[in-house]
Design a protein around this motif. Structure first.
Motif, short mmCIF file in Angstrom:
data_model
loop_
_atom_site.label_atom_id
_atom_site.label_comp_id
_atom_site.label_asym_id
_atom_site.label_seq_id
_atom_site.Cartn_x
_atom_site.Cartn_y
_atom_site.Cartn_z
N ASN A 5 0.85 -1.19 0.00
CA ASN A 5 0.00 0.00 0.00
C ASN A 5 0.89 1.25 0.00
OD1 ASN A 5 -2.24 -1.59 0.13
ND2 ASN A 5 -2.48 -1.39 2.34
N PRO A 127 -8.13 -7.21 12.01
CA PRO A 127 -8.28 -6.21 10.94
C PRO A 127 -7.90 -4.80 11.41
CG PRO A 127 -10.21 -7.65 11.05
CD PRO A 127 -9.39 -7.95 12.27
N GLU A 131 -4.70 -3.15 9.39
CA GLU A 131 -4.96 -2.06 8.42
C GLU A 131 -4.05 -0.86 8.66
OE1 GLU A 131 -8.98 -0.78 8.77
OE2 GLU A 131 -8.67 0.18 10.72
N ARG A 132 -3.38 -0.81 9.80
CA ARG A 132 -2.46 0.30 10.09
C ARG A 132 -1.06 0.05 9.55
NH1 ARG A 132 -3.49 0.34 16.34
NH2 ARG A 132 -1.61 1.61 16.34
N CYS A 153 -5.56 -9.86 6.33
CA CYS A 153 -4.74 -9.34 5.23
C CYS A 153 -5.55 -9.29 3.94
CB CYS A 153 -3.49 -10.21 5.05
SG CYS A 153 -2.20 -9.86 6.26
N THR A 156 -8.14 -6.41 4.20
CA THR A 156 -7.59 -5.05 4.20
C THR A 156 -6.69 -4.78 3.00
OG1 THR A 156 -5.75 -5.78 5.59
CG2 THR A 156 -7.66 -4.84 6.72
#
Ligand SMILES: [Zn+2]
Length: 256
Positions: A5, A127, A131-132, A153, A156
């Motif tokens: 990401n 989650p 997600e961080r 995983c 997210t």
């Protein structure tokens, strides 16, 4: 960065002279260089389980200059861990692993921020924690946790580097959506055993932990071909390795 990401284009990270010196052997690599080192510094990697795989992986990722390392483990250091979890010392016995680990990583590289989680990763909290982060490295040895990590995983969109070992063998794979870890392992194998029962050679944990760290570094910097949808199987006794493709399971309850 492939598979991670990536934040939108950011101002370049400034490195001090000390950091340029520290990362000199990576900065000269054409596949990493300045842009790769900046990507490492921006990266947030969550290490699930500070055990045989997670402990050496954490050392290499901190040494490489990953900017933020999340460490999640509910356990305390036991003397029987020291044979392979070389992030810890004898004086750490009985201390929370995450606390002792954070201290040693800061001593190795003060430029790394450690985010500690002294808890067990569960389907409920996974989650929100995952997600961080940009990337997850899972080295836990129980399938309940592995399935929770994988599901979070996939949900997210955070890539997963997975490492496992036992006795003299180990494996490393990378999962970025489909196929997912549960396509490879649909349910807890009937012969599932832990290192506590079957034993493991400490140096093998180092091999697999370092391989997992290397895959994380490749994903973050975009270097080479990550083991995406592939599994490297290492046989320490025979001194051989092979790589197999992982097929997506259309009936997979997580990614199917
Ligand atoms: Zn799947």
């Amino acid at each position: 960065m492939s598979g991670v990401n990536t934040p939108s284009p950011l101002a370049p990270v400034r490195f001090s002279d000390e950091e340029v010196d520290r990362y000199a052997r990576q900065l000269v690599l054409s596949e990493i260089g300045g842009p790769g080192q900046q990507a490492l510094k921006r990266a947030r990697v969550l290490i699930v389980g500070l055990g045989g795989v997670g402990a050496p992986a954490a050392l290499y990722l901190a040494a490489a200059g990953v900017g933020t390392l999340g460490l999640i483990d509910h356990d305390a250091v036991a003397l029987s861990n020291l044979q392979r979890q070389i992030i810890f010392t004898t004086a750490d016995a009985q201390r929370p692993k995450v606390e002792a680990g954070a201290e040693h990583l800061a001593a190795l590289n003060p430029h790394v921020a450690v985010e500690p989680f002294v808890e067990r990763l569960t389907p409920a909290n996974a989650p929100g924690i995952i997600e961080r982060f940009d990337l997850v490295l899972d080295g836990t040895d129980d399938f309940e946790t592995r399935f929770a990590v994988n599901a979070a995983c996939v949900a997210t969109g955070v890539p997963l580097v997975s490492g496992a070992l036992g006795r003299w063998n180990g494996q490393v794979g990378v999962f970025t959506g489909q196929p997912c870890y549960q396509c490879l392992v649909p349910e807890t194998p009937p012969d599932a055993e832990t290192c506590a029962r079957v034993g493991v050679v400490g140096a093998l944990a180092g091999v697999i932990g370092a391989m997992a760290a290397l895959e994380a570094i490749k994903l973050i910097t975009g270097a080479g071909e990550p083991l995406t949808a592939r599994l490297m199987l290492y046989d320490g006794l025979a001194g051989t390795s092979r790589v197999v493709k992982i097929a997506a399971d259309p009936a997979c309850p997580v990614c199917g």
